[in-house]
Design a protein around this motif. Structure first.
Motif, mmCIF file in Angstrom:
data_model
loop_
_atom_site.group_PDB
_atom_site.id
_atom_site.type_symbol
_atom_site.label_atom_id
_atom_site.label_comp_id
_atom_site.label_asym_id
_atom_site.label_seq_id
_atom_site.Cartn_x
_atom_site.Cartn_y
_atom_site.Cartn_z
ATOM 1 N N GLY C 117 0.783 -1.233 0.000
ATOM 2 C CA GLY C 117 0.000 0.000 0.000
ATOM 3 C C GLY C 117 0.814 1.282 0.000
ATOM 4 O O GLY C 117 0.368 2.310 0.480
ATOM 5 N N LEU C 118 2.025 1.239 -0.532
ATOM 6 C CA LEU C 118 2.848 2.451 -0.566
ATOM 7 C C LEU C 118 3.066 2.929 -2.000
ATOM 8 O O LEU C 118 4.042 3.613 -2.286
ATOM 9 C CB LEU C 118 4.196 2.197 0.112
ATOM 10 C CG LEU C 118 4.168 1.933 1.619
ATOM 11 C CD1 LEU C 118 5.570 1.648 2.142
ATOM 12 C CD2 LEU C 118 3.566 3.105 2.361
ATOM 13 N N GLU C 119 2.145 2.567 -2.906
ATOM 14 C CA GLU C 119 2.396 2.834 -4.322
ATOM 15 C C GLU C 119 2.638 4.302 -4.645
ATOM 16 O O GLU C 119 3.306 4.620 -5.612
ATOM 17 C CB GLU C 119 1.279 2.271 -5.207
ATOM 18 C CG GLU C 119 -0.128 2.695 -4.846
ATOM 19 C CD GLU C 119 -0.786 1.687 -3.918
ATOM 20 O OE1 GLU C 119 -0.254 1.497 -2.801
ATOM 21 O OE2 GLU C 119 -1.814 1.093 -4.284
ATOM 22 N N ASN C 120 2.110 5.224 -3.808
ATOM 23 C CA ASN C 120 2.340 6.642 -4.102
ATOM 24 C C ASN C 120 3.614 7.176 -3.473
ATOM 25 O O ASN C 120 3.929 8.343 -3.618
ATOM 26 C CB ASN C 120 1.148 7.464 -3.616
ATOM 27 C CG ASN C 120 -0.113 7.070 -4.346
ATOM 28 O OD1 ASN C 120 -0.077 6.777 -5.544
ATOM 29 N ND2 ASN C 120 -1.220 7.013 -3.623
ATOM 30 N N LYS C 121 4.291 6.326 -2.721
ATOM 31 C CA LYS C 121 5.420 6.841 -1.951
ATOM 32 C C LYS C 121 6.766 6.283 -2.407
ATOM 33 O O LYS C 121 7.750 6.364 -1.681
ATOM 34 C CB LYS C 121 5.210 6.515 -0.474
ATOM 35 C CG LYS C 121 3.953 7.167 0.069
ATOM 36 C CD LYS C 121 3.976 7.269 1.569
ATOM 37 C CE LYS C 121 2.856 8.184 2.024
ATOM 38 N NZ LYS C 121 2.647 8.140 3.461
ATOM 39 N N GLY C 122 6.795 5.700 -3.606
ATOM 40 C CA GLY C 122 8.034 5.080 -4.068
ATOM 41 C C GLY C 122 9.226 6.021 -4.035
ATOM 42 O O GLY C 122 10.337 5.618 -3.716
ATOM 43 N N ALA C 123 8.989 7.303 -4.358
ATOM 44 C CA ALA C 123 10.117 8.231 -4.482
ATOM 45 C C ALA C 123 10.442 8.946 -3.183
ATOM 46 O O ALA C 123 11.469 9.593 -3.072
ATOM 47 C CB ALA C 123 9.818 9.263 -5.575
ATOM 48 N N THR C 124 9.562 8.834 -2.175
ATOM 49 C CA THR C 124 9.854 9.574 -0.945
ATOM 50 C C THR C 124 10.898 8.842 -0.114
ATOM 51 O O THR C 124 11.076 7.635 -0.207
ATOM 52 C CB THR C 124 8.597 9.779 -0.067
ATOM 53 O OG1 THR C 124 7.938 8.533 0.019
ATOM 54 C CG2 THR C 124 7.693 10.838 -0.621
ATOM 55 N N SER C 125 11.545 9.639 0.716
ATOM 56 C CA SER C 125 12.563 9.079 1.589
ATOM 57 C C SER C 125 11.903 8.135 2.588
ATOM 58 O O SER C 125 10.897 8.482 3.209
ATOM 59 C CB SER C 125 13.263 10.213 2.328
ATOM 60 O OG SER C 125 13.959 9.691 3.422
ATOM 61 N N ALA C 126 12.464 6.947 2.717
ATOM 62 C CA ALA C 126 11.871 5.962 3.614
ATOM 63 C C ALA C 126 11.895 6.436 5.059
ATOM 64 O O ALA C 126 11.118 5.978 5.885
ATOM 65 C CB ALA C 126 12.616 4.629 3.483
ATOM 66 N N SER C 127 12.792 7.390 5.351
ATOM 67 C CA SER C 127 12.877 7.870 6.727
ATOM 68 C C SER C 127 11.646 8.685 7.106
ATOM 69 O O SER C 127 11.434 8.978 8.270
ATOM 70 C CB SER C 127 14.139 8.715 6.903
ATOM 71 O OG SER C 127 14.100 9.795 6.004
ATOM 72 N N ARG C 128 10.817 9.056 6.098
ATOM 73 C CA ARG C 128 9.625 9.837 6.427
ATOM 74 C C ARG C 128 8.412 8.952 6.678
ATOM 75 O O ARG C 128 7.323 9.468 6.942
ATOM 76 C CB ARG C 128 9.303 10.799 5.277
ATOM 77 C CG ARG C 128 10.419 11.786 5.041
ATOM 78 C CD ARG C 128 9.895 13.102 4.515
ATOM 79 N NE ARG C 128 11.020 13.961 4.179
ATOM 80 C CZ ARG C 128 11.305 14.340 2.944
ATOM 81 N NH1 ARG C 128 10.536 13.970 1.959
ATOM 82 N NH2 ARG C 128 12.353 15.104 2.725
ATOM 83 N N LEU C 129 8.561 7.623 6.571
ATOM 84 C CA LEU C 129 7.405 6.741 6.743
ATOM 85 C C LEU C 129 7.019 6.634 8.212
ATOM 86 O O LEU C 129 7.832 6.846 9.107
ATOM 87 C CB LEU C 129 7.739 5.346 6.206
ATOM 88 C CG LEU C 129 8.015 5.238 4.710
ATOM 89 C CD1 LEU C 129 8.321 3.788 4.356
ATOM 90 C CD2 LEU C 129 6.837 5.749 3.905
ATOM 91 N N SER C 130 5.754 6.271 8.448
ATOM 92 C CA SER C 130 5.288 6.041 9.820
ATOM 93 C C SER C 130 5.829 4.698 10.309
ATOM 94 O O SER C 130 6.329 3.892 9.525
ATOM 95 C CB SER C 130 3.769 6.014 9.848
ATOM 96 O OG SER C 130 3.306 4.781 9.325
ATOM 97 N N GLY C 131 5.715 4.463 11.608
ATOM 98 C CA GLY C 131 6.229 3.221 12.198
ATOM 99 C C GLY C 131 5.642 1.992 11.519
ATOM 100 O O GLY C 131 6.355 1.057 11.177
ATOM 101 N N GLY C 132 4.326 2.015 11.288
ATOM 102 C CA GLY C 132 3.674 0.869 10.662
ATOM 103 C C GLY C 132 4.152 0.685 9.230
ATOM 104 O O GLY C 132 4.400 -0.444 8.785
ATOM 105 N N GLU C 133 4.277 1.795 8.513
ATOM 106 C CA GLU C 133 4.746 1.718 7.109
ATOM 107 C C GLU C 133 6.167 1.189 7.048
ATOM 108 O O GLU C 133 6.521 0.407 6.155
ATOM 109 C CB GLU C 133 4.664 3.105 6.464
ATOM 110 C CG GLU C 133 3.236 3.560 6.184
ATOM 111 C CD GLU C 133 3.137 5.032 5.815
ATOM 112 O OE1 GLU C 133 2.212 5.403 5.096
ATOM 113 O OE2 GLU C 133 4.006 5.828 6.253
ATOM 114 N N ARG C 134 6.993 1.606 8.000
ATOM 115 C CA ARG C 134 8.370 1.098 8.044
ATOM 116 C C ARG C 134 8.372 -0.411 8.252
ATOM 117 O O ARG C 134 9.141 -1.129 7.616
ATOM 118 C CB ARG C 134 9.126 1.718 9.220
ATOM 119 C CG ARG C 134 9.576 3.116 9.010
ATOM 120 C CD ARG C 134 9.864 3.728 10.359
ATOM 121 N NE ARG C 134 10.349 5.070 10.187
ATOM 122 C CZ ARG C 134 11.617 5.430 10.415
ATOM 123 N NH1 ARG C 134 12.479 4.560 10.872
ATOM 124 N NH2 ARG C 134 11.994 6.653 10.192
#
Ligand SMILES: Nc1ncnc2c1ncn2[C@@H]1O[C@H](COP(=O)(O)OP(=O)(O)OP(=O)(O)O)[C@@H](O)[C@H]1O
Ligand SMILES: [Mg+2]
Lengths: 267, 271, 234
Positions: C117-134
């Motif tokens: 469920g991260l299809e819109n976030k491919g280009a963003t820095s992974a360090s900006r993800l929430s705990g669950g997304e990480r």
């Protein structure tokens, strides 16, 4: 970034490559006089030789010649020059011109050297007054000349107190120090006239033949290594002793004062 | 609190007025009234300004040579120091502590000593004399590489140690080879490595002792900003020396800002 | 499926700073469904998983896989290790190490980005993800090489109920596709939903092992029974 950075680097990267032109080690006092700025363009025009100057103290200039890192040396310290030639580092010694040393000190002249008869007497007065005195202390031609006058005066600098301050630096730096400490100092006339930071200092004594400062040209022995440009060094010697050089050297003035006297003997 | 603040504002106002008055005296060229120190600084700023706005060709040449020599040295030093610093962070081996101690000690080596050693090696009577490199920009690059490699390696090592602590379990778990680990750390720690490189740049561009000896400060060949400053100081032309000093500071600031700007556009664009 | 199993631990001891962290441990793990490691905090679950995976040094004993295939292992750490890269590059990293062709990598990465469920976030820095997304990113990165054995150290510790269910579904799918799951958890409900086998750790030792159905209905030890009730066991 991946594309831009190498492009920027490529733009600025130094192109390696050995220098061309001949190299001559000269003393700080010669370069500070400003005479080189007059002579070098004319030399390039007349002979096609691009002379690269290494401006160092006499001691280092002779060391560079000894190592074969320069093609010729132009210095002013007769004994050291003769030893250099005797040791086989230079092919011969050729006198070119002379200037003179002058005694600089605080304008109010606390040791009253201005009316001394000889340079030795002036230094004796400084020693008697224990007035602050800055010595180059760097084994340069000027330093050696200063030591010779102390010897003439019958004094040994080793025995001096804290008023005698060897700074181990070039002429400009020594003048800066003297200016800051309001001390006496021996300088060549050219460096003094070209010196910018004269704050409170004045030329107090000059003219004694003991203060004459002979410049000599020494081509480095080409047997040292294959890279030494002896042909150019010989051509430069011919130019430096030519009438054209004589005109330029004798005609060079600062504030209307002549600095150098051409005295090369024709071959 | 408020009162103390008022007082501070009052004081700084007062200082400012005082400073402006003094500045006016100096700018009008009266040396005695504004003190030698202030006078020299103002003259230096004026000289810098004059040199820059007139596009003084000699200044351009010297500045460009400074940049060329230093950037080349920086590139070479970085290529050595960054993998070395990273390797030391990743790999435990017997003499690791010893190597790190040596690098840290070399950081404190006086540049003049580096200059002398490089001089002796490159002298025509020295072991590498045949290459005829003494008194060329290449010799200055060599000396600067020797001076800044330990600095960059040391800073890189610090940064890479932290990153390695963060990545350790993952990279071990993914069964990476040593080279892969080093490459990953270098790439992901590139911003920290940039800081290391900038520190190296700062040290190299401002260095004078070593390049004076191995470059010889030859006009049009090896004269760079720092050696020109030393020369003008020696001649007692403090204003010109200071002016060149301000130009040097300006170049360092511009390079730093440019590199940071580059790394920022990258951050926004790629991650 | 490579013949990695059985895995045997023989008198394994891990000591740190003079203290025994786990051991001595004797354990055999064979082919099968999800193996769930349970136990109170500090009982040595993390250490046991790390020892099996080979990232923790042991001080005594031996670990043996029937066949060594380190590239067929994957591990999801208790606190996910997120690389300083984009989401896309985090997922691509394990495949880049294997020098897979570019299009294969982007296909796999795009598949997993969508799956979590991260299809819109491919280009963003992974360090900006929430705990669950990480957590989900770390799991997807572990699965992208299609491992034969997957270690999970409390993969749902920071997640809400919905995210936990999503991950469980993903894990069941993975297990069904033939990957052996070895997972630690505190969550009894999760253990009941997933486990085929259990290992119960207590004080650095393996206290009870066996088939999950049996262990949950008829625990062999009083401590595991108490642990299941939610009582404090030491
Ligand atoms: N490197 C180490 N140095 C010292 N003590 C350690 C080290 N590693 C683990 N321990 C200790 O060993 C014990 C077991 O640790 P471990 O992380 O395996 O427990 P755990 O069962 O995973 O706990 P949790 O449920 O809290 O994650 C803990 O008391 C821990 O403090
Ligand atoms: Mg744990």
């Amino acid at each position: 970034m991946k594309q831009i950075l190498p492009a920027i680097f490529a733009l600025f990267l130094a192109q390696p490559g050995a220098a061309d032109g001949m190299r001559m080690a000269v003393t700080t006092s010669f370069d500070n006089s400003g005479l080189s700025d007059v002579l070098l363009p004319v030399i390039r025009e007349d002979t096609g030789i691009d002379v690269q100057l290494l401006v160092v103290g006499t001691g280092q200039a002779l060391r560079l010649g000894e190592a074969g890192d320069v093609d010729a040396v132009l210095v002013h310290s007769r004994a050291a020059e003769e030893a250099f030639v005797a040791a086989g580092h230079g092919t011969h010694r050729r006198e070119i011109m002379y200037n003179d040393f002058v005694l600089i000190g605080p304008a109010d002249d606390p040791a009253s050297i201005a009316d001394a008869q000889t340079a030795a007497e002036a230094l004796l007065r400084i020693a008697a007054a224990q007035a602050a005195f800055v010595s180059r202390g760097d084994d340069s031609g000027t330093h050696k000349a200063e030591l010779n006058i102390w010897t003439d005066a019958g004094l040994d600098t080793e025995t001096f107190g804290a008023w005698y301050r060897p700074v181990g630096a070039g002429m400009g730096a020594a003048l800066n120090t003297a200016s800051a400490m309001q001390a006496y100092v021996v300088s060549d006339r050219a460096s003094w006239l070209n010196f910018g930071n004269t704050d409170g200092l004045a030329m107090l004594f000059s003219g004694d033949p003991a203060l004459f400062n002979q410049y000599a040209y020494l081509p480095v022995n080409p047997a040292k290594n294959a890279a030494i440009k002896h042909q150019e060094a010989t051509a430069l010697e011919a130019w430096l002793t030519s009438p054209r050089a004589a005109d330029l050297i004798n005609g060079y003035t600062i504030n209307g004062e002549t600095l150098f006297v051409f005295n090369a003997s024709p071959e | 609190m408020a009162c103390r603040f008022c007082f501070w504002v009052f004081l700084s106002r007062f200082r400012l007025v005082f400073f402006v008055k003094k500045l006016n005296l100096c700018l009008s060229g009266s040396k005695g009234k504004c003190g030698t120190f202030m006078f020299e600084l103002i003259e230096g700023l004026k000289a810098a300004f004059r040199l820059v706005i007139t596009f003084d060709p000699e200044l351009w040449e010297i500045s460009l040579r400074s940049l060329r020599v230093t950037l080349t040295a920086l590139l070479i030093a970085s290529l050595i120091a960054m993998p070395l610093g990273t390797y030391l962070a990743v790999q435990r081996f017997r003499y690791r502590r010893f190597v790190i101690a040596i690098i840290n000690a070399l950081m404190g080596l006086p540049p003049v000593v580096v200059g002398l050693i490089v001089y002796i090696l490159l002298s025509r009577s020295g072991p590498f004399g045949v290459f005829n490199l003494l008194f060329t920009p290449t010799a200055m690059i060599i000396a600067q590489v020797v001076i800044i490699t330990p600095l960059i390696a040391s800073i890189a090592h610090q940064a890479m140690r932290e990153l390695w602590a963060e990545y350790h379990d993952l990279l071990i778990s993914l069964n990476t080879t040593k080279t892969q680990r080093i490459r990953t750390l270098i790439w992901d720690g590139r911003r920290n490595l940039l800081t290391a490189a900038l520190a190296g740049f700062g040290r190299a561009i401002g260095e004078v002792g070593a390049i004076m000896i191995v470059g010889g400060n030859i006009d049009n060949v090896t004269r760079v900003l720092t050696t020109a400053i030393a020369l003008e100081t020696g001649k007692g032309d403090f204003a010109l020396a200071l002016g060149l000093g301000f130009v040097l500071i300006g170049i360092a600031v511009v390079v730093n800002i440019a590199i940071h700007a580059l790394s920022r556009t990258e951050r926004e664009g790629r991650w | 499926m490579s013949g990695m199993f059985p895995l045997t631990l023989n008198q394994v001891v891990v000591r740190r700073r003079g203290k025994v962290v786990i051991g001595p441990v004797d354990l055999t793990v064979d082919q099968g469904g999800p193996l769930i490691v349970m136990g109170p905090n500090g009982s040595g679950k993390t250490t046991l998983l790390r020892v099996m995976h080979g990232v923790e040094r042991i001080n005594a004993g031996a670990i043996n896989w029937a066949q060594e295939h380190p590239e067929k292992h994957a591990f999801v750490f208790q606190s996910p290790i997120i690389m300083r890269r984009s989401v896309f590059e985090n997922l691509a990293y394990p495949l880049r190490l294997l020098r897979r062709p570019k299009n294969e990598i982007s296909d796999a990465v795009n598949h997993w980005i969508t799956r979590i469920g991260l299809e819109n976030k491919g280009a963003t820095s992974a360090s900006r993800l929430s705990g669950g997304e990480r957590q989900k990113l770390a799991l997807a990165r572990a699965l992208i090489r299609k491992p034969d054995v997957l270690f999970l150290d409390e993969p749902c510790a920071n997640l809400d109920g919905r995210a936990t269910r999503e991950i469980e579904a993903l894990l069941q799918e993975t297990a069904a596709a033939g990957t052996r799951l070895i997972m630690s958890t505190h969550d009894m409900g999760q253990a009941r939903r997933l486990a085929q086998e259990i290992v119960f750790m207590l004080g650095g030792k393996v206290h009870e092992t066996g088939d999950a159905q049996v262990a949950f209905t008829q625990p062999k030890t009083a401590e595991f029974a108490a642990f299941q009730r939610g009582d404090i066991v030491t």
